[in-house]
Scaffold this motif. Structure first.
Motif, PDB file in Angstrom:
ATOM      1  N   PHE A 132       0.853  -1.184   0.000  1.00 35.43           N
ATOM      2  CA  PHE A 132       0.000   0.000   0.000  1.00 35.43           C
ATOM      3  C   PHE A 132       0.889   1.234   0.000  1.00 35.43           C
ATOM      4  O   PHE A 132       2.081   1.152   0.280  1.00 35.43           O
ATOM      5  CB  PHE A 132      -0.947   0.007   1.209  1.00 35.43           C
ATOM      6  N   LYS A 133       0.281   2.350  -0.347  1.00 32.01           N
ATOM      7  CA  LYS A 133       1.001   3.611  -0.337  1.00 32.01           C
ATOM      8  C   LYS A 133       0.509   4.416   0.862  1.00 32.01           C
ATOM      9  O   LYS A 133      -0.670   4.782   0.929  1.00 32.01           O
ATOM     10  CB  LYS A 133       0.743   4.383  -1.625  1.00 32.01           C
ATOM     11  N   PRO A 134       1.374   4.686   1.837  1.00 27.83           N
ATOM     12  CA  PRO A 134       0.926   5.356   3.061  1.00 27.83           C
ATOM     13  C   PRO A 134       0.698   6.855   2.849  1.00 27.83           C
ATOM     14  O   PRO A 134       1.277   7.479   1.952  1.00 27.83           O
ATOM     15  CB  PRO A 134       2.086   5.128   4.019  1.00 27.83           C
ATOM     16  N   HIS A 135      -0.150   7.410   3.707  1.00 26.22           N
ATOM     17  CA  HIS A 135      -0.349   8.859   3.707  1.00 26.22           C
ATOM     18  C   HIS A 135       0.940   9.510   4.207  1.00 26.22           C
ATOM     19  O   HIS A 135       1.712   8.918   4.963  1.00 26.22           O
ATOM     20  CB  HIS A 135      -1.490   9.244   4.650  1.00 26.22           C
ATOM     21  N   GLN A 136       1.135  10.730   3.798  1.00 27.22           N
ATOM     22  CA  GLN A 136       2.336  11.464   4.218  1.00 27.22           C
ATOM     23  C   GLN A 136       2.350  11.655   5.728  1.00 27.22           C
ATOM     24  O   GLN A 136       3.415  11.649   6.364  1.00 27.22           O
ATOM     25  CB  GLN A 136       2.388  12.818   3.502  1.00 27.22           C
ATOM     26  N   ASP A 137       1.178  11.768   6.333  1.00 21.83           N
ATOM     27  CA  ASP A 137       1.071  11.939   7.790  1.00 21.83           C
ATOM     28  C   ASP A 137       1.647  10.726   8.536  1.00 21.83           C
ATOM     29  O   ASP A 137       2.395  10.884   9.507  1.00 21.83           O
ATOM     30  CB  ASP A 137      -0.400  12.134   8.151  1.00 21.83           C
TER      31      ASP A 137
END
Length: 119
Positions: free
Chosen positions: A10-15
């Motif tokens: 998955f691609k994580p949120h920048q947060d």
């Protein structure tokens, strides 16, 4: 300290990424001998509600590992970092005790001059 961030499948949120990197950088306060840190985020199995954070910290002659699961990545990361902090404390104490034992052995081996002659 070299930090490697991995999110599996998955691609994580920048947060989430910023939180993980900030938490890892705080470990320098506890032990300054950290060479490399890895954080791996993933889901457990096919269930997306269980989030897993695995933290590996490479120090001299040891690798400390912590893996935690929860319903949020932030919570999993924080719990893993808490475990690593405790492990770093134990590692640091063990290293200090080893140095004291080594120092004691060196002192026992060196002959003490007890001649008592004052010049």
């Amino acid at each position: 300290m070299d930090i490697h961030f991995t999110a599996r499948r998955f691609k994580p949120h920048q947060d989430i990424r910023d939180h993980a990197l900030t938490a890892l950088k705080k470990l320098d306060k506890h032990y300054d001998g950290i060479v490399r840190s890895d954080i791996i985020l993933s889901y457990e199995g096919k269930d997306p509600s269980v989030k897993v954070a695995e933290v590996k910290v490479h120090v001299l002659n040891a690798v400390l590992t912590a893996k935690e699961k929860s319903k949020e990545f932030h919570k999993s990361i924080d719990m893993s970092i808490d475990k690593i902090e405790r492990q770093l404390g134990k590692h640091k104490a063990k290293k200090i005790m080893k140095n004291k034992k080594t120092l004691r052995k060196v002192k026992e081996k060196t002959p003490v001059d007890v001649s008592g002659d004052d010049e």
